[in-house]
Design a protein around this motif. Structure first.
Motif, PDB file in Angstrom:
ATOM      1  N   ILE A  54       0.659  -1.082  -0.106  1.00 17.03           N
ATOM      2  CA  ILE A  54       0.058  -0.113   0.134  1.00 17.03           C
ATOM      3  C   ILE A  54       0.851   1.337   0.125  1.00 17.03           C
ATOM      4  O   ILE A  54       0.605   2.124  -0.787  1.00 17.03           O
ATOM      5  N   ARG A  55       2.003   1.262   0.884  1.00 14.75           N
ATOM      6  CA  ARG A  55       2.805   2.435   0.949  1.00 14.75           C
ATOM      7  C   ARG A  55       3.405   2.628  -0.416  1.00 14.75           C
ATOM      8  O   ARG A  55       3.694   3.972  -0.995  1.00 14.75           O
ATOM      9  N   GLN A  56       3.862   1.685  -0.904  1.00 18.59           N
ATOM     10  CA  GLN A  56       4.748   1.807  -2.188  1.00 18.59           C
ATOM     11  C   GLN A  56       3.705   2.422  -3.706  1.00 18.59           C
ATOM     12  O   GLN A  56       4.158   3.082  -4.035  1.00 18.59           O
ATOM     13  N   ALA A  57       2.433   2.031  -3.448  1.00 18.22           N
ATOM     14  CA  ALA A  57       1.577   2.158  -4.407  1.00 18.22           C
ATOM     15  C   ALA A  57       1.239   3.810  -4.184  1.00 18.22           C
ATOM     16  O   ALA A  57       1.060   4.618  -5.178  1.00 18.22           O
ATOM     17  N   ARG A  58       0.915   3.897  -2.957  1.00 13.05           N
ATOM     18  CA  ARG A  58       0.502   5.479  -2.603  1.00 13.05           C
ATOM     19  C   ARG A  58       1.812   6.347  -3.086  1.00 13.05           C
ATOM     20  O   ARG A  58       1.491   7.454  -3.494  1.00 13.05           O
ATOM     21  N   ARG A  59       2.977   6.090  -2.841  1.00 16.76           N
ATOM     22  CA  ARG A  59       4.232   6.845  -3.046  1.00 16.76           C
ATOM     23  C   ARG A  59       4.195   7.230  -4.494  1.00 16.76           C
ATOM     24  O   ARG A  59       4.813   8.178  -5.258  1.00 16.76           O
ATOM     25  N   ILE A  60       3.905   5.924  -5.334  1.00 16.00           N
ATOM     26  CA  ILE A  60       3.965   6.070  -6.785  1.00 16.00           C
ATOM     27  C   ILE A  60       2.872   7.049  -7.457  1.00 16.00           C
ATOM     28  O   ILE A  60       2.894   7.957  -8.315  1.00 16.00           O
ATOM     29  N   ARG A  65       3.240  10.556  -9.321  1.00 20.49           N
ATOM     30  CA  ARG A  65       2.294  11.070 -10.559  1.00 20.49           C
ATOM     31  C   ARG A  65       1.681  12.412 -10.422  1.00 20.49           C
ATOM     32  O   ARG A  65       1.675  13.184 -11.281  1.00 20.49           O
ATOM     33  N   TRP A  66       0.807  12.519  -9.301  1.00 20.54           N
ATOM     34  CA  TRP A  66       0.236  13.753  -9.147  1.00 20.54           C
ATOM     35  C   TRP A  66       1.044  15.150  -9.105  1.00 20.54           C
ATOM     36  O   TRP A  66       1.009  16.158  -9.757  1.00 20.54           O
ATOM     37  N   LYS A  67       2.533  14.765  -8.322  1.00 16.26           N
ATOM     38  CA  LYS A  67       3.439  15.868  -8.343  1.00 16.26           C
ATOM     39  C   LYS A  67       4.057  16.232  -9.715  1.00 16.26           C
ATOM     40  O   LYS A  67       4.205  17.266  -9.893  1.00 16.26           O
ATOM     41  N   GLU A  68       4.330  15.218 -10.577  1.00 19.74           N
ATOM     42  CA  GLU A  68       4.925  15.371 -11.855  1.00 19.74           C
ATOM     43  C   GLU A  68       3.760  16.102 -12.833  1.00 19.74           C
ATOM     44  O   GLU A  68       4.000  16.749 -13.497  1.00 19.74           O
ATOM     45  N   GLN A  69       2.446  15.940 -12.668  1.00 15.06           N
ATOM     46  CA  GLN A  69       1.410  16.686 -13.089  1.00 15.06           C
ATOM     47  C   GLN A  69       1.530  18.028 -12.894  1.00 15.06           C
ATOM     48  O   GLN A  69       1.578  18.737 -13.601  1.00 15.06           O
ATOM     49  N   CYS A  70       1.821  18.274 -11.560  1.00 16.35           N
ATOM     50  CA  CYS A  70       1.652  19.906 -11.051  1.00 16.35           C
ATOM     51  C   CYS A  70       3.003  20.314 -11.546  1.00 16.35           C
ATOM     52  O   CYS A  70       2.967  21.402 -11.980  1.00 16.35           O
ATOM     53  N   LYS A  71       4.119  19.606 -11.523  1.00 15.39           N
ATOM     54  CA  LYS A  71       5.409  20.344 -12.021  1.00 15.39           C
ATOM     55  C   LYS A  71       5.505  20.582 -13.583  1.00 15.39           C
ATOM     56  O   LYS A  71       5.787  21.605 -13.959  1.00 15.39           O
ATOM     57  N   ASN A  90       9.380  11.295   7.717  1.00 17.46           N
ATOM     58  CA  ASN A  90      10.433  11.653   6.863  1.00 17.46           C
ATOM     59  C   ASN A  90      10.102  11.680   5.382  1.00 17.46           C
ATOM     60  O   ASN A  90      10.575  12.519   4.850  1.00 17.46           O
ATOM     61  N   ASP A  91       9.206  10.631   4.946  1.00 14.16           N
ATOM     62  CA  ASP A  91       8.971  10.525   3.502  1.00 14.16           C
ATOM     63  C   ASP A  91       8.006  11.879   3.221  1.00 14.16           C
ATOM     64  O   ASP A  91       6.929  11.647   3.692  1.00 14.16           O
ATOM     65  N   GLU A  92       8.022  12.388   2.173  1.00 14.17           N
ATOM     66  CA  GLU A  92       7.131  13.195   1.594  1.00 14.17           C
ATOM     67  C   GLU A  92       5.717  12.728   1.400  1.00 14.17           C
ATOM     68  O   GLU A  92       4.650  13.255   1.690  1.00 14.17           O
ATOM     69  N   ALA A  93       5.768  11.707   0.397  1.00 12.15           N
ATOM     70  CA  ALA A  93       4.472  10.905   0.033  1.00 12.15           C
ATOM     71  C   ALA A  93       3.696  10.535   1.265  1.00 12.15           C
ATOM     72  O   ALA A  93       2.672  10.625   1.282  1.00 12.15           O
ATOM     73  N   ASP A  94       4.338   9.902   2.146  1.00  7.72           N
ATOM     74  CA  ASP A  94       3.736   9.341   3.459  1.00  7.72           C
ATOM     75  C   ASP A  94       2.924  10.492   4.257  1.00  7.72           C
ATOM     76  O   ASP A  94       2.141  10.455   4.723  1.00  7.72           O
ATOM     77  N   ALA A  95       3.701  11.760   4.260  1.00  6.68           N
ATOM     78  CA  ALA A  95       3.261  12.835   4.999  1.00  6.68           C
ATOM     79  C   ALA A  95       1.921  13.395   4.118  1.00  6.68           C
ATOM     80  O   ALA A  95       1.036  13.900   4.846  1.00  6.68           O
ATOM     81  N   PHE A  96       2.123  13.275   2.765  1.00 10.07           N
ATOM     82  CA  PHE A  96       1.039  13.798   2.132  1.00 10.07           C
ATOM     83  C   PHE A  96      -0.252  12.826   2.401  1.00 10.07           C
ATOM     84  O   PHE A  96      -1.284  13.480   2.600  1.00 10.07           O
ATOM     85  N   TRP A  97       0.027  11.577   2.484  1.00 10.28           N
ATOM     86  CA  TRP A  97      -1.299  10.863   2.706  1.00 10.28           C
ATOM     87  C   TRP A  97      -1.981  10.892   3.902  1.00 10.28           C
ATOM     88  O   TRP A  97      -3.076  10.566   4.087  1.00 10.28           O
ATOM     89  N   CYS A  98      -1.022  11.103   4.943  1.00  9.16           N
ATOM     90  CA  CYS A  98      -1.569  11.394   6.275  1.00  9.16           C
ATOM     91  C   CYS A  98      -2.232  12.591   6.331  1.00  9.16           C
ATOM     92  O   CYS A  98      -3.630  12.814   6.927  1.00  9.16           O
ATOM     93  N   PHE A  99      -1.800  13.766   5.498  1.00  4.54           N
ATOM     94  CA  PHE A  99      -2.711  14.819   5.454  1.00  4.54           C
ATOM     95  C   PHE A  99      -3.948  14.901   4.589  1.00  4.54           C
ATOM     96  O   PHE A  99      -4.949  15.370   5.076  1.00  4.54           O
ATOM     97  N   GLU A 100      -3.823  13.987   3.591  1.00  2.00           N
ATOM     98  CA  GLU A 100      -5.058  13.729   3.023  1.00  2.00           C
ATOM     99  C   GLU A 100      -6.218  13.198   3.694  1.00  2.00           C
ATOM    100  O   GLU A 100      -7.127  13.276   3.540  1.00  2.00           O
ATOM    101  N   ARG A 101      -5.640  12.077   4.491  1.00  2.12           N
ATOM    102  CA  ARG A 101      -6.786  11.361   5.226  1.00  2.12           C
ATOM    103  C   ARG A 101      -7.238  12.439   6.491  1.00  2.12           C
ATOM    104  O   ARG A 101      -8.411  12.324   6.737  1.00  2.12           O
ATOM    105  N   LEU A 102      -6.307  13.127   6.896  1.00  3.82           N
ATOM    106  CA  LEU A 102      -7.073  13.986   8.006  1.00  3.82           C
ATOM    107  C   LEU A 102      -7.878  15.353   7.279  1.00  3.82           C
ATOM    108  O   LEU A 102      -8.825  15.388   7.947  1.00  3.82           O
ATOM    109  N   MET A 103      -7.754  15.503   6.010  1.00  4.27           N
ATOM    110  CA  MET A 103      -8.579  16.577   5.237  1.00  4.27           C
ATOM    111  C   MET A 103      -9.993  15.861   4.939  1.00  4.27           C
ATOM    112  O   MET A 103     -10.787  16.617   4.836  1.00  4.27           O
TER     113      MET A 103
END
Length: 331
Positions: free
Chosen positions: A99-105, A109-115, A240-253
């Motif tokens: 699950i963690r690996q899939a979420r990081r991927i 992808r989303w970050k690359e779209q934004c970039k 530490n990992d940016e993607a992991d932090a993102f998903w925690c924030f997304e869940r909080l939101m």
């Protein structure tokens, strides 16, 4: 991911040991009341002991510890991934790895779209000035361009005139709205938890900016609103990992995004303010009447408290203690 605390856990330890403050800002921050309590606080040892051989978590025993004495700061990141629902307590170690690996991927992808839409994303820097007008015309402010440019690019930008390239007006409304928020995110990031030594590193500031920029793109209904940086900041500090932090924030939101929905008729936290008024009216009618006399009967003074979950009223550690107790009680 686990940030282990060097040294023995002691009853006198506090969050100040883990979340260091800048000396010049310490007097402006509320004192931390939370203390690690041996036998009550969820310790590193008790946390690891709560997992089975395959990795499933005995969530009931964990919640009892959290509600009686909070979470040891060294494991808050790991614990919060479960409290926020990033992982099912019945999942195994292998399940969570997949699950963690899939979420990081997915995040990459989303970050690359934004970039692709704006090169500031992922550049390691943030912007604090508008980069586009409301009608989609790019603002080629040299100072803005220099903010995200590499040293090699800066030399060429300085010698480039604004009119050398034809402006490309954007027509997609969603892209325009997203780009209009980027500088506001930057301004808020620079004001978020500035008393912490952690944010003296530019890489941590840019990580916070990137996560908020990506979230603003994927949640197009809510986008970005002031206050979200206060909610996202703890995830950056704890994980530490940016993607992991993102998903925690997304869940909080997922739990809090309703607070940021405002119309001309109501604000997102209006129901909570009404509940607060009803509770105070019953528990302390004299206080309620006094507030009414002062013109505070609408309880709008508590607006920020509900929006950012007391992040600005309490110390960093105390607000997380409150969050853990609140979220844990809803599982």
């Amino acid at each position: 991911m686990l940030r282990r605390h060097k040294g023995r856990e002691s009853a006198s330890s506090s969050d100040s040991t883990f979340y260091q403050l800048r000396p010049d800002c310490a007097h402006n921050v509320p004192d931390t009341k939370f203390k690690i309590k041996i036998g009550k606080t969820l310790s590193v040892r008790k946390w690891h002991a709560a997992f089975t051989h395959h990795g499933s978590l005995h969530i009931a025993s964990v919640l009892n510890r959290i509600q009686s004495g909070g979470v040891h700061p060294a494991i808050r990141g790991e614990v919060w991934e479960f409290l926020l629902g990033c992982f099912d307590p019945d999942s195994t170690f292998d399940d969570r790895d997949h699950i963690r690996q899939a979420r990081r991927i997915q995040y990459a992808r989303w970050k690359e779209q934004c970039k692709h839409m704006d090169p500031h994303v992922g550049s390691g820097k943030i912007i604090t000035a508008p980069i586009i007008t409301e009608d989609g015309v790019p603002i080629k402010d040299p100072l803005v361009l220099l903010e995200a440019a590499t040293p090699d690019q800066q030399a060429s930008l300085i010698s480039t005139k604004n009119g050398d390239e034809a402006d490309h007006r954007l027509t997609d409304k969603q892209t325009i709205e997203w780009k209009l928020t980027l500088h506001q995110i930057g301004l808020d990031v620079l004001r978020t938890d500035r008393s912490m030594v952690f944010y003296e590193k530019k890489e941590n500031l840019s990580k916070l900016w990137d996560i908020l920029a990506v979230y603003a793109w994927i949640d197009k209904e809510v986008g970005y609103c002031q206050g979200m940086s206060d909610l996202c900041s703890p995830m950056i500090v704890l994980l530490n990992d940016e993607a992991d932090a993102f998903w925690c924030f997304e869940r909080l939101m997922r739990r809090l995004r309703g607070n940021f929905r405002c119309t001309q008729q109501s604000v997102g936290v209006e129901n909570q303010l009404q509940h607060l008024a009803s509770i105070i009216q019953v528990l302390d009618p004299k206080l309620h009447d006094h507030l009414e006399t002062l013109g505070g009967g609408d309880y709008l003074f508590a607006f920020r408290m509900f929006m950012v979950l007391f992040r600005r009223e309490l110390s960093f550690g105390d607000s997380l203690y409150l969050w853990g107790d609140d979220v844990g009680s809803r599982i």
